[in-house]
Design a protein around this motif. Structure first.
Motif, PDB file in Angstrom:
ATOM      1  N   LEU A 290       4.066   0.843  69.103  1.00 50.40           N
ATOM      2  CA  LEU A 290       4.962   1.005  70.252  1.00 50.40           C
ATOM      3  C   LEU A 290       4.127   1.209  71.521  1.00 50.40           C
ATOM      4  N   PRO A 291       4.699   0.879  72.688  1.00 48.98           N
ATOM      5  CA  PRO A 291       3.939   1.003  73.936  1.00 48.98           C
ATOM      6  C   PRO A 291       3.326   2.385  74.125  1.00 48.98           C
ATOM      7  N   GLU A 292       4.058   3.432  73.722  1.00 45.48           N
ATOM      8  CA  GLU A 292       3.564   4.781  73.988  1.00 45.48           C
ATOM      9  C   GLU A 292       2.274   5.097  73.240  1.00 45.48           C
ATOM     10  N   SER A 293       1.969   4.326  72.197  1.00 39.87           N
ATOM     11  CA  SER A 293       0.748   4.609  71.453  1.00 39.87           C
ATOM     12  C   SER A 293      -0.497   4.342  72.296  1.00 39.87           C
ATOM     13  N   SER A 294      -0.357   3.542  73.352  1.00 36.27           N
ATOM     14  CA  SER A 294      -1.521   3.232  74.183  1.00 36.27           C
ATOM     15  C   SER A 294      -1.844   4.357  75.150  1.00 36.27           C
ATOM     16  N   CYS A 295      -0.907   5.256  75.379  1.00 38.25           N
ATOM     17  CA  CYS A 295      -1.097   6.330  76.353  1.00 38.25           C
ATOM     18  C   CYS A 295      -1.147   7.701  75.709  1.00 38.25           C
ATOM     19  N   SER A 296      -1.286   7.766  74.394  1.00 38.70           N
ATOM     20  CA  SER A 296      -1.397   9.081  73.771  1.00 38.70           C
ATOM     21  C   SER A 296      -2.795   9.613  74.029  1.00 38.70           C
ATOM     22  N   TYR A 297      -3.017  10.861  73.618  1.00 40.72           N
ATOM     23  CA  TYR A 297      -4.346  11.435  73.811  1.00 40.72           C
ATOM     24  C   TYR A 297      -4.933  11.821  72.484  1.00 40.72           C
ATOM     25  N   PRO A 298      -5.982  11.195  72.050  1.00 39.91           N
ATOM     26  CA  PRO A 298      -6.512   9.954  72.628  1.00 39.91           C
ATOM     27  C   PRO A 298      -5.630   8.773  72.260  1.00 39.91           C
ATOM     28  N   PRO A 299      -5.819   7.639  72.937  1.00 41.59           N
ATOM     29  CA  PRO A 299      -5.048   6.448  72.584  1.00 41.59           C
ATOM     30  C   PRO A 299      -5.152   6.161  71.099  1.00 41.59           C
ATOM     31  N   LEU A 300      -4.054   5.742  70.528  1.00 37.23           N
ATOM     32  CA  LEU A 300      -3.916   5.703  69.072  1.00 37.23           C
ATOM     33  C   LEU A 300      -4.303   4.358  68.475  1.00 37.23           C
ATOM     34  N   THR A 301      -5.139   4.430  67.448  1.00 38.34           N
ATOM     35  CA  THR A 301      -5.377   3.248  66.617  1.00 38.34           C
ATOM     36  C   THR A 301      -4.147   3.034  65.754  1.00 38.34           C
ATOM     37  N   THR A 302      -3.637   1.810  65.760  1.00 39.45           N
ATOM     38  CA  THR A 302      -2.373   1.575  65.068  1.00 39.45           C
ATOM     39  C   THR A 302      -2.263   0.117  64.676  1.00 39.45           C
ATOM     40  N   ILE A 303      -1.230  -0.195  63.934  1.00 40.18           N
ATOM     41  CA  ILE A 303      -0.935  -1.601  63.626  1.00 40.18           C
ATOM     42  C   ILE A 303       0.413  -1.938  64.239  1.00 40.18           C
ATOM     43  N   GLU A 304       0.381  -2.955  65.076  1.00 44.50           N
ATOM     44  CA  GLU A 304       1.592  -3.334  65.789  1.00 44.50           C
ATOM     45  C   GLU A 304       2.496  -4.176  64.901  1.00 44.50           C
ATOM     46  N   GLN A 305       3.750  -3.777  64.827  1.00 44.93           N
ATOM     47  CA  GLN A 305       4.732  -4.559  64.080  1.00 44.93           C
ATOM     48  C   GLN A 305       5.249  -5.692  64.955  1.00 44.93           C
ATOM     49  N   PRO A 306       5.299  -6.890  64.426  1.00 45.83           N
ATOM     50  CA  PRO A 306       5.844  -8.002  65.203  1.00 45.83           C
ATOM     51  C   PRO A 306       7.371  -8.001  65.128  1.00 45.83           C
ATOM     52  N   VAL A 307       7.983  -7.016  65.770  1.00 40.16           N
ATOM     53  CA  VAL A 307       9.424  -6.785  65.599  1.00 40.16           C
ATOM     54  C   VAL A 307      10.250  -8.016  65.976  1.00 40.16           C
ATOM     55  N   ASP A 308       9.934  -8.620  67.115  1.00 41.72           N
ATOM     56  CA  ASP A 308      10.716  -9.779  67.544  1.00 41.72           C
ATOM     57  C   ASP A 308      10.591 -10.932  66.558  1.00 41.72           C
ATOM     58  N   ALA A 309       9.377 -11.162  66.098  1.00 37.11           N
ATOM     59  CA  ALA A 309       9.157 -12.272  65.167  1.00 37.11           C
ATOM     60  C   ALA A 309       9.866 -12.017  63.845  1.00 37.11           C
ATOM     61  N   VAL A 310       9.813 -10.771  63.371  1.00 35.85           N
ATOM     62  CA  VAL A 310      10.496 -10.454  62.113  1.00 35.85           C
ATOM     63  C   VAL A 310      12.002 -10.630  62.286  1.00 35.85           C
ATOM     64  N   GLY A 311      12.514 -10.160  63.423  1.00 30.05           N
ATOM     65  CA  GLY A 311      13.944 -10.307  63.690  1.00 30.05           C
ATOM     66  C   GLY A 311      14.348 -11.768  63.717  1.00 30.05           C
ATOM     67  N   ALA A 312      13.560 -12.580  64.383  1.00 30.88           N
ATOM     68  CA  ALA A 312      13.875 -14.006  64.466  1.00 30.88           C
ATOM     69  C   ALA A 312      13.834 -14.641  63.078  1.00 30.88           C
ATOM     70  N   ALA A 313      12.843 -14.237  62.288  1.00 32.40           N
ATOM     71  CA  ALA A 313      12.728 -14.810  60.947  1.00 32.40           C
ATOM     72  C   ALA A 313      13.894 -14.375  60.066  1.00 32.40           C
ATOM     73  N   ALA A 314      14.260 -13.108  60.144  1.00 34.13           N
ATOM     74  CA  ALA A 314      15.356 -12.609  59.312  1.00 34.13           C
ATOM     75  C   ALA A 314      16.666 -13.290  59.700  1.00 34.13           C
ATOM     76  N   VAL A 315      16.923 -13.366  61.002  1.00 35.07           N
ATOM     77  CA  VAL A 315      18.156 -14.011  61.468  1.00 35.07           C
ATOM     78  C   VAL A 315      18.125 -15.501  61.128  1.00 35.07           C
ATOM     79  N   GLY A 316      16.948 -16.118  61.285  1.00 35.42           N
ATOM     80  CA  GLY A 316      16.822 -17.529  60.932  1.00 35.42           C
ATOM     81  C   GLY A 316      17.188 -17.770  59.484  1.00 35.42           C
TER      82      GLY A 316
END
Lengths: 345, 345
Positions: free
Chosen positions: B269-295
DNA sequence: CTGAAAGCGCTTACAG
DNA sequence: CTGAAAGCGCTTACAG
């Protein structure tokens, strides 16, 4: 099928119970389309927004959906996506669905809320505003009061030069923020106000960083702040997102929060409690505003003659945290809302 | 009214145009209820979730709504609110509305996704899963792969004792997380895994702090960590919310991140970039998953004979930031996703 | 190819 | 108070 709406039915409770049991056993479900067509009434309420890209608009969507469902109505969600055309489509969708009403989640950019509402009510669709500004019934958080309170807190803490970090587009809610800030500043001749515009005025939002526009605003605003030779010692930000991103960016440049600059946010989202440092902010009573807005819509639907054009203003709640240093306590009505303790106990 | 659906119409384009103009001038809108009743088909698709309390579920709601609207379908939103009864109601609402299909936003707690899906498809309502686990068609982010990758990164950075901070309820997505972590750990005999359970196992979520449950989880998990005499030097968290709150709480107790403990998140999520310290994370491709599921839902609706019971797994994207210190680069397919730069440029 | 009729599954006035 | 008929606004087969 027995419609449970008309209250006291013509048949006994025991019979009704048997019918329900049989219906369930047979897998019978009343046909909503037929019911709507025959009764020429629907339980549909449009939930319209210019976008659902921000955390706070999604919270509003959730609050509205919940309140609607609780009241026995089905939300019909629509996002205009910053397009005037989107609002026209919203209108025709609601009309085609014979919607019973509409909730406008504000602000409605770029079409003014009152214009949209006029179109809908003109088509017989009662419409309320949820944080979309007055001019129609509904409810919203008291932005003017909230930003007045934030500014008073900054002044009370000894700041004499206060900055306001504006959003990309200037909408009615933003006008209210400014009004609150200016009201507080105008009471103190020794205090000056400077505004930071991260984007060119009235630039339409770019779709590319629409999903983290708040963060982008804070980042760009921080650069304006860093370029300033005599920057303010306190910054009031449009929203929590903006504030958190602002702090992060100026800190990367060696600026200390709150020693060099005190930072104030607005929204009170959970993440504001875990920022560095934890953010002083005003919490929006999103659920209460949603319930009030939906409540006023339902009364508009059920009692159309009530010209209750009231727009209810709900107060936010100041949460004082480390991003502003120690804040003086202001005497308040009831003296409840101010919470000088940091979040984790 | 002319229905624009049957493609090549029987009347000329010029006539159709005149009809449309006249319709608009007269303020005519086709009656959706009548159309549905007559055709016994609807453009309604249920969007069902156990709750919309979390940022990530609201993002999924938004992605699904957008994909549905784009495909010409109307979302019918329903939250079961962690109640088995809620799922029963969802079923009857969809059946009553003759919904064309349903998207299950996962996880579905406490009723298993496959059970809900079986009920709906049995009632003739094609159903797909959006991050609700396989067992039915749909799409989701590859949690197993993501947590494998996070764990590999931690191991590669030299950590030999790794902690996993679990959520309150154990659902299928969490099982996949654990499987990914365990797969990576089992490859390295010198690495040990400890798990932190902030809540009693399978405790139903408390409504009181439901809205910031992730933050509460992080806070309670941090206390477990602080009580530990030999705590792990790396903690993988269920989600960004949990990670940010965990960091905040342990830092208040004097623990240094990443020096004393490296922290990994998941969601991006966007807020992970502004945490202290900035967070190492794995970004979920939410839009792509949504498009695939709806497709996959739309193809199920339009070509019912396609037994495309496929559940598509989309990869997340590792974003390396300061919360884990410097991470070694793993050779990747295409070597694209790893981004060792901090967020602000 | 076209137009008039039947019918979708309910609700609602209206006779009985 | 109850039951049978009319009708909501469309789509869809079906005569012409």
């Amino acid at each position: 099928m027995l419609s449970d709406s008309p209250g006291a039915s013509r048949i006994s409770e025991a019979t009704a119970q048997r019918i329900r049991e049989t219906a369930e056993r047979l897998g019978y479900y009343p046909n909503v389309a037929a019911r709507r067509l025959a009764s020429s009434r629907t339980d549909l309420v449009g939930v319209l927004a210019d976008t659902f890209f921000y955390s706070i608009s999604l919270r509003r969507l959730e609050a509205t959906t919940r309140a609607l469902l609780k009241g026995g109505y089905q939300p019909l969600v629509w996002a205009a996506d910053w397009s005037p055309d989107g609002w026209t489509q919203a209108h025709s969708i609601l009309a085609s669905n014979s919607a019973a009403g509409a909730v406008l989640l504000g602000p409605t950019y770029p079409v003014p809320t009152t214009e949209i509402a006029r179109g809908l009510t003109g088509a017989g669709i009662p419409t309320v505003s949820f944080d979309a500004g007055d001019g129609l019934p509904g409810a919203g958080v008291d932005r003017l009061g909230a930003f007045y309170e934030l500014t008073r807190a900054a002044i009370g803490a000894g700041h004499t030069k206060i900055g306001y970090l504006q959003p990309g587009q200037v909408t009615q809610p933003d006008v209210l923020r400014m009004a609150g800030i200016e009201a507080a500043v105008s009471e103190c001749p020794h205090v000056t106000l400077v505004t930071f515009h991260p984007f060119p005025a009235d630039a339409p939002p770019a779709r590319e960083h629409s999903r983290d526009l708040g963060f982008e605003t804070g980042r760009l605003g921080a650069h304006r702040y860093l370029e300033d030779d005599h920057p303010p010692s306190a910054i009031i930000c449009y929203s929590d997102d903006v504030a958190i991103s602002f702090m992060h960016t100026v800190q990367s440049a060696g600026v200390k929060v709150p020693e060099d600059v005190a930072v104030f946010g607005f929204d009170g989202l959970p993440e504001s409690s875990c920022s560095y440092p934890p953010l002083t902010t005003i919490e929006q009573p999103v659920d209460a505003v949603g319930a009030a807005a939906v409540g006023s819509l339902l009364s508009l639907i059920n009692v159309p003659d009530t010209a209750s054009e009231e727009y209810r203003l709900l107060p936010g709640r100041l949460i004082a945290r480390e991003s502003t240093g120690t804040l003086p306590r202001f005497p308040q009505d009831g003296d409840g809302p101010v919470d000088p303790k940091p979040h984790d106990g």
